[in-house]
Design a protein around this motif. Structure first.
Motif, PDB file in Angstrom:
ATOM      1  N   ALA A   1     -73.426  22.095 -37.208  1.00 29.09           N
ATOM      2  CA  ALA A   1     -73.823  20.743 -36.797  1.00 29.09           C
ATOM      3  C   ALA A   1     -74.815  20.815 -35.638  1.00 29.09           C
ATOM      4  CB  ALA A   1     -72.589  19.933 -36.407  1.00 29.09           C
ATOM      5  N   TRP A   2     -74.526  21.672 -34.665  1.00 28.47           N
ATOM      6  CA  TRP A   2     -75.451  21.825 -33.539  1.00 28.47           C
ATOM      7  C   TRP A   2     -76.804  22.350 -34.022  1.00 28.47           C
ATOM      8  CZ3 TRP A   2     -77.887  26.305 -32.042  1.00 28.47           C
ATOM      9  CH2 TRP A   2     -78.637  26.227 -30.859  1.00 28.47           C
ATOM     10  N   TRP A   3     -76.782  23.374 -34.839  1.00 29.43           N
ATOM     11  CA  TRP A   3     -78.020  24.010 -35.302  1.00 29.43           C
ATOM     12  C   TRP A   3     -78.891  22.994 -36.048  1.00 29.43           C
ATOM     13  CZ3 TRP A   3     -78.509  29.718 -35.529  1.00 29.43           C
ATOM     14  CH2 TRP A   3     -79.738  30.121 -36.017  1.00 29.43           C
ATOM     15  N   ILE A   4     -78.273  22.259 -36.935  1.00 28.11           N
ATOM     16  CA  ILE A   4     -79.020  21.324 -37.778  1.00 28.11           C
ATOM     17  C   ILE A   4     -79.562  20.163 -36.959  1.00 28.11           C
ATOM     18  CG2 ILE A   4     -78.754  19.658 -39.662  1.00 28.11           C
ATOM     19  CD1 ILE A   4     -76.751  21.705 -40.906  1.00 28.11           C
ATOM     20  N   TYR A   5     -78.783  19.670 -36.005  1.00 30.06           N
ATOM     21  CA  TYR A   5     -79.242  18.521 -35.210  1.00 30.06           C
ATOM     22  C   TYR A   5     -80.488  18.875 -34.401  1.00 30.06           C
ATOM     23  CZ  TYR A   5     -79.359  14.598 -32.003  1.00 30.06           C
ATOM     24  OH  TYR A   5     -79.776  13.500 -31.282  1.00 30.06           O
ATOM     25  N   PHE A   6     -80.509  20.070 -33.832  1.00 29.39           N
ATOM     26  CA  PHE A   6     -81.597  20.436 -32.922  1.00 29.39           C
ATOM     27  C   PHE A   6     -82.724  21.207 -33.609  1.00 29.39           C
ATOM     28  CE2 PHE A   6     -78.065  19.697 -30.023  1.00 29.39           C
ATOM     29  CZ  PHE A   6     -78.677  18.908 -29.068  1.00 29.39           C
TER      30      PHE A   6
ATOM     31  N   PHE B   1     -74.052  13.581 -14.948  1.00 28.56           N
ATOM     32  CA  PHE B   1     -72.740  13.185 -14.453  1.00 28.56           C
ATOM     33  C   PHE B   1     -72.238  11.949 -15.199  1.00 28.56           C
ATOM     34  CE2 PHE B   1     -70.230  11.224 -10.783  1.00 28.56           C
ATOM     35  CZ  PHE B   1     -69.105  11.987 -11.051  1.00 28.56           C
ATOM     36  N   PHE B   2     -73.129  11.013 -15.451  1.00 31.10           N
ATOM     37  CA  PHE B   2     -72.795   9.810 -16.207  1.00 31.10           C
ATOM     38  C   PHE B   2     -72.275  10.182 -17.597  1.00 31.10           C
ATOM     39  CE2 PHE B   2     -73.832   6.164 -18.909  1.00 31.10           C
ATOM     40  CZ  PHE B   2     -73.397   5.093 -18.129  1.00 31.10           C
ATOM     41  N   ASP B   3     -72.966  11.089 -18.268  1.00 33.07           N
ATOM     42  CA  ASP B   3     -72.546  11.532 -19.600  1.00 33.07           C
ATOM     43  C   ASP B   3     -71.164  12.176 -19.557  1.00 33.07           C
ATOM     44  OD1 ASP B   3     -74.982  10.666 -20.437  1.00 33.07           O
ATOM     45  OD2 ASP B   3     -75.766  12.626 -20.993  1.00 33.07           O
ATOM     46  N   LEU B   4     -70.966  13.026 -18.550  1.00 31.94           N
ATOM     47  CA  LEU B   4     -69.712  13.758 -18.451  1.00 31.94           C
ATOM     48  C   LEU B   4     -68.517  12.817 -18.349  1.00 31.94           C
ATOM     49  CD1 LEU B   4     -68.432  16.570 -18.248  1.00 31.94           C
ATOM     50  CD2 LEU B   4     -68.695  16.423 -15.765  1.00 31.94           C
ATOM     51  N   CYS B   5     -68.675  11.706 -17.652  1.00 33.49           N
ATOM     52  CA  CYS B   5     -67.572  10.756 -17.479  1.00 33.49           C
ATOM     53  C   CYS B   5     -67.202  10.070 -18.796  1.00 33.49           C
ATOM     54  CB  CYS B   5     -67.926   9.732 -16.411  1.00 33.49           C
ATOM     55  SG  CYS B   5     -68.042  10.449 -14.760  1.00 33.49           S
ATOM     56  N   PHE B   6     -68.110  10.076 -19.757  1.00 37.73           N
ATOM     57  CA  PHE B   6     -67.800   9.479 -21.048  1.00 37.73           C
ATOM     58  C   PHE B   6     -66.871  10.352 -21.877  1.00 37.73           C
ATOM     59  CE2 PHE B   6     -71.089   6.514 -20.100  1.00 37.73           C
ATOM     60  CZ  PHE B   6     -70.849   5.419 -20.914  1.00 37.73           C
ATOM     61  N   VAL B   7     -66.724  11.617 -21.493  1.00 33.88           N
ATOM     62  CA  VAL B   7     -65.817  12.509 -22.213  1.00 33.88           C
ATOM     63  C   VAL B   7     -64.403  11.933 -22.223  1.00 33.88           C
ATOM     64  CG1 VAL B   7     -64.756  14.794 -22.194  1.00 33.88           C
ATOM     65  CG2 VAL B   7     -67.201  14.555 -21.755  1.00 33.88           C
TER      66      VAL B   7
ATOM     67  N   ILE C   1     -85.805  10.407 -23.850  1.00 27.14           N
ATOM     68  CA  ILE C   1     -84.794   9.770 -24.701  1.00 27.14           C
ATOM     69  C   ILE C   1     -84.200  10.780 -25.681  1.00 27.14           C
ATOM     70  CG2 ILE C   1     -84.525   8.172 -26.643  1.00 27.14           C
ATOM     71  CD1 ILE C   1     -84.291   6.763 -24.030  1.00 27.14           C
ATOM     72  N   VAL C   2     -85.044  11.572 -26.316  1.00 29.07           N
ATOM     73  CA  VAL C   2     -84.555  12.565 -27.275  1.00 29.07           C
ATOM     74  C   VAL C   2     -83.668  13.590 -26.569  1.00 29.07           C
ATOM     75  CG1 VAL C   2     -85.268  14.445 -28.801  1.00 29.07           C
ATOM     76  CG2 VAL C   2     -86.446  12.248 -28.903  1.00 29.07           C
ATOM     77  N   GLU C   3     -84.053  13.996 -25.381  1.00 29.06           N
ATOM     78  CA  GLU C   3     -83.213  14.929 -24.625  1.00 29.06           C
ATOM     79  C   GLU C   3     -81.860  14.307 -24.296  1.00 29.06           C
ATOM     80  OE1 GLU C   3     -83.249  17.581 -20.507  1.00 29.06           O
ATOM     81  OE2 GLU C   3     -84.432  15.742 -20.638  1.00 29.06           O
ATOM     82  N   ARG C   4     -81.864  13.040 -23.896  1.00 27.95           N
ATOM     83  CA  ARG C   4     -80.617  12.370 -23.539  1.00 27.95           C
ATOM     84  C   ARG C   4     -79.688  12.259 -24.756  1.00 27.95           C
ATOM     85  NH1 ARG C   4     -78.138  11.896 -20.728  1.00 27.95           N
ATOM     86  NH2 ARG C   4     -77.741   9.820 -19.935  1.00 27.95           N
ATOM     87  N   TYR C   5     -80.242  11.918 -25.890  1.00 33.17           N
ATOM     88  CA  TYR C   5     -79.428  11.842 -27.108  1.00 33.17           C
ATOM     89  C   TYR C   5     -78.914  13.226 -27.501  1.00 33.17           C
ATOM     90  CZ  TYR C   5     -80.037   6.929 -28.361  1.00 33.17           C
ATOM     91  OH  TYR C   5     -79.963   5.559 -28.390  1.00 33.17           O
ATOM     92  N   GLY C   6     -79.746  14.230 -27.325  1.00 35.94           N
ATOM     93  CA  GLY C   6     -79.304  15.579 -27.625  1.00 35.94           C
ATOM     94  C   GLY C   6     -78.163  16.017 -26.714  1.00 35.94           C
ATOM     95  N   LEU C   7     -78.243  15.657 -25.447  1.00 35.33           N
ATOM     96  CA  LEU C   7     -77.174  16.007 -24.508  1.00 35.33           C
ATOM     97  C   LEU C   7     -75.870  15.312 -24.876  1.00 35.33           C
ATOM     98  CD1 LEU C   7     -79.202  15.880 -21.167  1.00 35.33           C
ATOM     99  CD2 LEU C   7     -78.247  17.917 -22.263  1.00 35.33           C
ATOM    100  N   PHE C   8     -75.964  14.064 -25.315  1.00 36.04           N
ATOM    101  CA  PHE C   8     -74.732  13.361 -25.692  1.00 36.04           C
ATOM    102  C   PHE C   8     -74.158  13.944 -26.985  1.00 36.04           C
ATOM    103  CE2 PHE C   8     -71.981   9.719 -26.679  1.00 36.04           C
ATOM    104  CZ  PHE C   8     -71.441   9.492 -25.421  1.00 36.04           C
ATOM    105  N   THR C   9     -75.025  14.397 -27.868  1.00 35.38           N
ATOM    106  CA  THR C   9     -74.545  15.085 -29.070  1.00 35.38           C
ATOM    107  C   THR C   9     -73.780  16.347 -28.685  1.00 35.38           C
ATOM    108  OG1 THR C   9     -76.415  14.254 -30.377  1.00 35.38           O
ATOM    109  CG2 THR C   9     -75.247  16.172 -31.243  1.00 35.38           C
TER     110      THR C   9
END
Length: 390
Positions: free
Chosen positions: A250-255, A24-30, A200-208
């Motif tokens: 971009a998504w494919w390469i990042y993950f 929810f916190f991430d979503l509000c940054f949109v 942490i890696v999951e959180r960064y991936g979600l923000f990506t």
């Protein structure tokens, strides 16, 4: 839970994943990201790339830094009780106030509303660090107190910035950015907070995913509006197709790689975490660039074809180059694999001069990068080893 003592979580905790509150916190940054992107589109379309990029960088730093501070604190001390949730919701309120001040900060160099929003976020986070200090002892308590002190000092600097002469604000802004970046380095000099690498890696991936999703949303709205007003289907389809291919690649390469395996200490984690400012900012800027390309295609942007193309190809190249620098290069085997993303970035920049089909060509280049990377990975994979395409 109504209340529990806030103590450090285990770095080896099993099945640690992002919580609904974090999502929810991430979503509000949109909202804030969208505001920054809209101002960048306007500046680029009007032929003011220097002002636009600088303003976008300043505004996006505030978005990224607020998110990053919360994310690393939560990874170490999330106790999910009522006071913690309330403090997090207060930070979300601060994000929304910050977002409301983005346009004024961008266009008029007036940071009043943005700093008020930032102040709301920082007061809540400072309270969180003080609460963590109360539940700790020794080096952990000292580190938490240093974080709280650093937040207060830096926030006092942001408030003072409001009273500085306008011609000095941008320079003082850079000083405060450096001060902010030094807080974690100094606070954790003798004690590392117990952040969880996989979390942490999951959180960064979600923000990506958030910034790439915002890119898709902005691009869709731009194409839809252009079609309704101009019916320029032939000009817009290549842009829409190319933009979609770029975002997919971009998504494919990042993950493609298991980055949590490398985050074993602050020595790796801090440069990795800080470097994501360029990944997040460029990822969101791709969407702004596609909007600019659409506006140029229907005659609304007062810029050249090359400038409109660059609005897409430059952030796309930056995104891939930073992903290579922070992620992919650590998992490459041999020169051929190492060169895939740097060469792709150069090829994307070369597409800038490809005329009206530049975005489509850039999308095809990005897609080819995925195919080549996966092919090389399959050929170079040890028997039974993992497949890490980029």
């Amino acid at each position: 839970m109504t209340y529990v003592p806030m103590t450090a979580r285990s770095r080896d905790e099993d099945h640690r994943a992002a919580t609904p509150l974090e999502l929810f916190f991430d979503l509000c940054f949109v909202v804030a990201i969208a505001q920054a992107g809209q101002r960048l589109v306007h500046a680029l379309a009007e032929g003011h790339p220097g002002t636009g990029v600088i303003g976008y960088a300043f505004v996006f730093f505030g978005v990224w830094w607020a998110w990053m501070n919360f994310t690393w604190f939560a990874s170490a001390y999330d106790c999910d009780d009522v006071p913690y949730r309330i403090a997090t919701l207060v930070q979300i309120a601060g994000v929304l106030v910050y977002a409301a001040g983005v346009s004024r900060a961008f266009d008029e160099n007036d940071w009043t509303v943005a700093v008020i929003g930032y102040l709301i976020m920082r007061v809540a986070l400072t309270a969180q660090w003080l609460r963590a200090a109360a539940g700790e002892s020794g080096g952990a308590r000292t580190a938490a107190l240093h974080y709280a002190a650093g937040l207060v000092i830096c926030q006092a600097g942001w408030v003072a910035l409001l009273f500085a002469p306008n011609d000095l604000k941008r320079w003082l802004f850079l000083v405060l950015v450096c001060a902010e970046l030094m807080v974690p380095v100094l606070a954790e000099r003798h004690h590392q907070t117990p952040w969880h690498a996989h979390h942490i890696v999951e959180r960064y991936g979600l923000f990506t995913i958030i910034v790439l999703g915002e890119t898709i949303a902005a691009s869709t709205v731009a194409v839809k509006s252009a079609l309704e007003e101009n019916e320029a289907l032939g000009e817009l389809l290549p842009i829409a197709a190319g933009g979609l291919l770029i975002v997919f690649a971009a998504w494919w390469i990042y993950f493609a790689v298991p980055m949590h395996e490398r985050l074993t200490s602050n020595r790796e984690a801090i440069p990795w975490g800080y470097g994501h400012l360029l990944i997040f900012a460029s990822g969101a800027a791709i969407g702004a660039g596609i909007e600019v390309a659409v506006e140029h295609a229907v005659g609304k942007a007062h810029i050249s074809q090359v400038a409109a193309n660059a609005a897409v190809t430059v952030p796309s190249a930056v995104f891939l180059l930073m992903v290579w620098l922070l992620h992919s290069r650590h998992f490459k085997r041999g020169a051929a694999q190492q060169l895939v993303l740097p060469v792709t970035a150069l090829a994307l920049l070369a597409c800038t001069w490809a005329g009206p089909y530049a975005v489509l060509y850039a999308g095809l280049v990005a897609t080819a990068s995925v195919i080549v990377g996966m092919t090389l990975a399959v050929r170079g994979r040890p028997a039974g080893g993992p497949l890490t395409g980029h």
